[in-house]
Design a protein around this motif. Structure first.
Motif, PDB file in Angstrom:
ATOM      1  N   LEU A  18      11.075  32.951 -29.821  1.00  0.00           N
ATOM      2  CA  LEU A  18      11.793  33.083 -31.086  1.00  0.00           C
ATOM      3  C   LEU A  18      13.249  33.483 -30.910  1.00  0.00           C
ATOM      4  O   LEU A  18      13.783  34.218 -31.718  1.00  0.00           O
ATOM      5  N   ILE A  19      13.875  33.122 -29.803  1.00  0.00           N
ATOM      6  CA  ILE A  19      15.311  33.412 -29.716  1.00  0.00           C
ATOM      7  C   ILE A  19      16.127  32.126 -29.838  1.00  0.00           C
ATOM      8  O   ILE A  19      15.726  31.201 -30.497  1.00  0.00           O
ATOM      9  N   SER A  20      17.271  32.108 -29.244  1.00  0.00           N
ATOM     10  CA  SER A  20      18.208  31.012 -29.493  1.00  0.00           C
ATOM     11  C   SER A  20      18.524  30.301 -28.190  1.00  0.00           C
ATOM     12  O   SER A  20      17.988  30.650 -27.163  1.00  0.00           O
ATOM     13  N   TRP A  21      19.467  29.280 -28.258  1.00  0.00           N
ATOM     14  CA  TRP A  21      19.910  28.717 -26.986  1.00  0.00           C
ATOM     15  C   TRP A  21      19.701  29.829 -25.965  1.00  0.00           C
ATOM     16  O   TRP A  21      20.129  30.960 -26.211  1.00  0.00           O
ATOM     17  N   GLY A  22      19.153  29.555 -24.828  1.00  0.00           N
ATOM     18  CA  GLY A  22      18.995  30.606 -23.825  1.00  0.00           C
ATOM     19  C   GLY A  22      20.356  31.059 -23.303  1.00  0.00           C
ATOM     20  O   GLY A  22      21.401  30.653 -23.803  1.00  0.00           O
ATOM     21  N   HIS A 138      24.710  25.128 -33.547  1.00  0.00           N
ATOM     22  CA  HIS A 138      24.770  23.807 -32.914  1.00  0.00           C
ATOM     23  C   HIS A 138      23.454  23.442 -32.215  1.00  0.00           C
ATOM     24  O   HIS A 138      23.310  22.308 -31.744  1.00  0.00           O
ATOM     25  N   GLN A 139      22.521  24.389 -32.137  1.00  0.00           N
ATOM     26  CA  GLN A 139      21.193  24.092 -31.593  1.00  0.00           C
ATOM     27  C   GLN A 139      20.407  23.454 -32.731  1.00  0.00           C
ATOM     28  O   GLN A 139      20.092  24.136 -33.705  1.00  0.00           O
ATOM     29  N   PRO A 140      20.084  22.155 -32.616  1.00  0.00           N
ATOM     30  CA  PRO A 140      19.474  21.479 -33.769  1.00  0.00           C
ATOM     31  C   PRO A 140      18.269  22.211 -34.357  1.00  0.00           C
ATOM     32  O   PRO A 140      18.134  22.304 -35.581  1.00  0.00           O
ATOM     33  N   MET A 141      17.418  22.790 -33.510  1.00  0.00           N
ATOM     34  CA  MET A 141      16.198  23.422 -34.024  1.00  0.00           C
ATOM     35  C   MET A 141      16.481  24.751 -34.709  1.00  0.00           C
ATOM     36  O   MET A 141      15.573  25.368 -35.247  1.00  0.00           O
ATOM     37  N   HIS A 142      17.749  25.192 -34.717  1.00  0.00           N
ATOM     38  CA  HIS A 142      18.109  26.387 -35.499  1.00  0.00           C
ATOM     39  C   HIS A 142      18.472  26.042 -36.937  1.00  0.00           C
ATOM     40  O   HIS A 142      18.774  26.947 -37.733  1.00  0.00           O
ATOM     41  N   VAL A 143      18.491  24.753 -37.255  1.00  0.00           N
ATOM     42  CA  VAL A 143      18.699  24.330 -38.651  1.00  0.00           C
ATOM     43  C   VAL A 143      17.509  23.432 -38.962  1.00  0.00           C
ATOM     44  O   VAL A 143      17.532  22.228 -38.714  1.00  0.00           O
ATOM     45  N   LEU A 165       8.372  23.043 -29.563  1.00  0.00           N
ATOM     46  CA  LEU A 165       9.578  22.231 -29.756  1.00  0.00           C
ATOM     47  C   LEU A 165      10.841  23.093 -29.779  1.00  0.00           C
ATOM     48  O   LEU A 165      11.884  22.699 -29.246  1.00  0.00           O
ATOM     49  N   HIS A 166      10.752  24.262 -30.395  1.00  0.00           N
ATOM     50  CA  HIS A 166      11.928  25.132 -30.481  1.00  0.00           C
ATOM     51  C   HIS A 166      12.407  25.565 -29.091  1.00  0.00           C
ATOM     52  O   HIS A 166      13.580  25.449 -28.756  1.00  0.00           O
ATOM     53  N   SER A 167      11.468  26.033 -28.305  1.00  0.00           N
ATOM     54  CA  SER A 167      11.797  26.557 -26.989  1.00  0.00           C
ATOM     55  C   SER A 167      12.304  25.465 -26.040  1.00  0.00           C
ATOM     56  O   SER A 167      13.199  25.710 -25.213  1.00  0.00           O
ATOM     57  N   TRP A 169      14.161  23.131 -26.889  1.00  0.00           N
ATOM     58  CA  TRP A 169      15.566  22.932 -27.231  1.00  0.00           C
ATOM     59  C   TRP A 169      16.437  24.157 -26.957  1.00  0.00           C
ATOM     60  O   TRP A 169      17.634  24.025 -26.668  1.00  0.00           O
ATOM     61  N   ASP A 170      15.869  25.368 -27.042  1.00  0.00           N
ATOM     62  CA  ASP A 170      16.629  26.575 -26.668  1.00  0.00           C
ATOM     63  C   ASP A 170      16.942  26.571 -25.175  1.00  0.00           C
ATOM     64  O   ASP A 170      18.073  26.828 -24.767  1.00  0.00           O
ATOM     65  N   THR A 171      15.910  26.311 -24.382  1.00  0.00           N
ATOM     66  CA  THR A 171      16.053  26.535 -22.938  1.00  0.00           C
ATOM     67  C   THR A 171      15.554  25.388 -22.051  1.00  0.00           C
ATOM     68  O   THR A 171      16.196  25.082 -21.054  1.00  0.00           O
TER      69      THR A 171
HETATM   70 ZN    ZN Z   1      16.178  29.596 -30.763  1.00  0.00          ZN
END
Ligand code: ZN
Ligand code: ADE
Ligand code: ZN
Length: 261
Positions: A18-22, A138-143, A165-167, A169-171
């Motif tokens: 549940l975090i963001s771009w790594g 800018h991380q698509p899965m954050h929108v 899918l989120h992870s 794209w984050d990392t």
């Molecule tokens: Zn994230």
């Protein structure tokens, strides 16, 4: 294994959820931005950050997340929107949405940085968040969609392992390159002057809408096939590159504008 270390390892992996771009993604955005700062912006950023630098402060917002007193910032990292909006309706949604999200959070950090009455400490905090949040949006899965927590609940197979899918794209895709953040920033930093001008002129709403449209595509793709095998990286690498590059270029543009003489 002692309970202590097991406990630590468990919490460590939990914190990766549940975090963001790594780390690498965020630092790449910070490093590219650093390279595109005006002379004045460089000076003003240094006044706030001292010996700290943009790529290294880019992950500060995630480092706060395990700490209860910063729970109020947890919704700042992303934006959930209804499906199928055109640009006009999306912008109307942004204006009307009352839950804290990455859009209002970015606007608020800019406001703090512009305000003559804010302390240097508050401005430093706001700058660190701004660097992070321009990356996140800018991380698509954050929108993306609330129902699946931005793809965190969408199970996929990536490189033959269970993932979501989120992870990915984050990392997952960022780390697939096998580059350090400095290598990645050098490798990706090839935007033409025309692209730079256009990207920086685009509105914040447009930046976020672009992610929204990309995530729509990513959702549709995994609905057809959630086994992201050997061709997923090569077919999506151009998106990763473009979003990290645009994040860096636009962050620089924002700071250059903010610290215009
Ligand atoms: Zn994230
Ligand atoms: N990260 C954690 N929850 C999220 C959500 N609902 N949407 C996007 N990113 C998230
Ligand atoms: Zn984040």
């Amino acid at each position: 294994m002692k309970f202590g270390s097991f406990h630590f390892i468990f919490l460590f992996f939990l914190s990766l959820l549940l975090i963001s771009w790594g780390t690498i993604g965020h630092r790449t955005v910070g490093k590219i931005a650093q390279k595109h700062l005006s002379a004045t912006a460089k000076i003003e950023v240094k006044k706030l950050l001292g010996t700290e630098i943009l790529p290294l402060v880019s992950t500060f917002a995630d480092e706060l997340r395990p700490h209860k007193q910063f729970d109020y910032t947890s919704k700042w990292h992303y934006l959930n929107a209804p499906e199928g909006l055109n640009y006009r309706d999306f912008v109307a949604f942004l204006a009307a949405d009352t839950v804290p999200n990455v859009y209002s959070a970015v606007l608020n950090q800019i406001k703090v940085l512009k305000s003559p009455s804010q302390s240097k400490l508050n401005k430093k905090f706001a700058l660190k968040f701004l660097v992070h949040l321009v990356g996140d949006l800018h991380q698509p899965m954050h929108v993306s969609r609330a129902i699946d927590k931005g793809g965190n609940d969408i199970e996929v197979k990536f490189l033959n392992k269970k993932n979501n899918l989120h992870s990915v794209w984050d990392t997952g895709l960022v780390e697939y390159y096998g580059l350090s953040y400095t290598e990645m920033a050098t490798e990706f930093d090839d935007a033409s002057p025309a692209d730079i001008e256009k990207w920086q002129k685009d509105s914040l709403e447009k930046w976020i809408y672009e992610s929204y449209k990309i995530s729509e595509q990513l959702y549709a793709e995994v609905e057809t096939n959630n086994n992201l095998d050997y061709d997923y990286f090569p077919s999506h690498a151009p998106i990763i590159k473009k979003r990290l590059l645009q994040g860096g270029i636009r962050l620089a543009g924002l700071l250059n504008e903010l610290y215009k003489k």
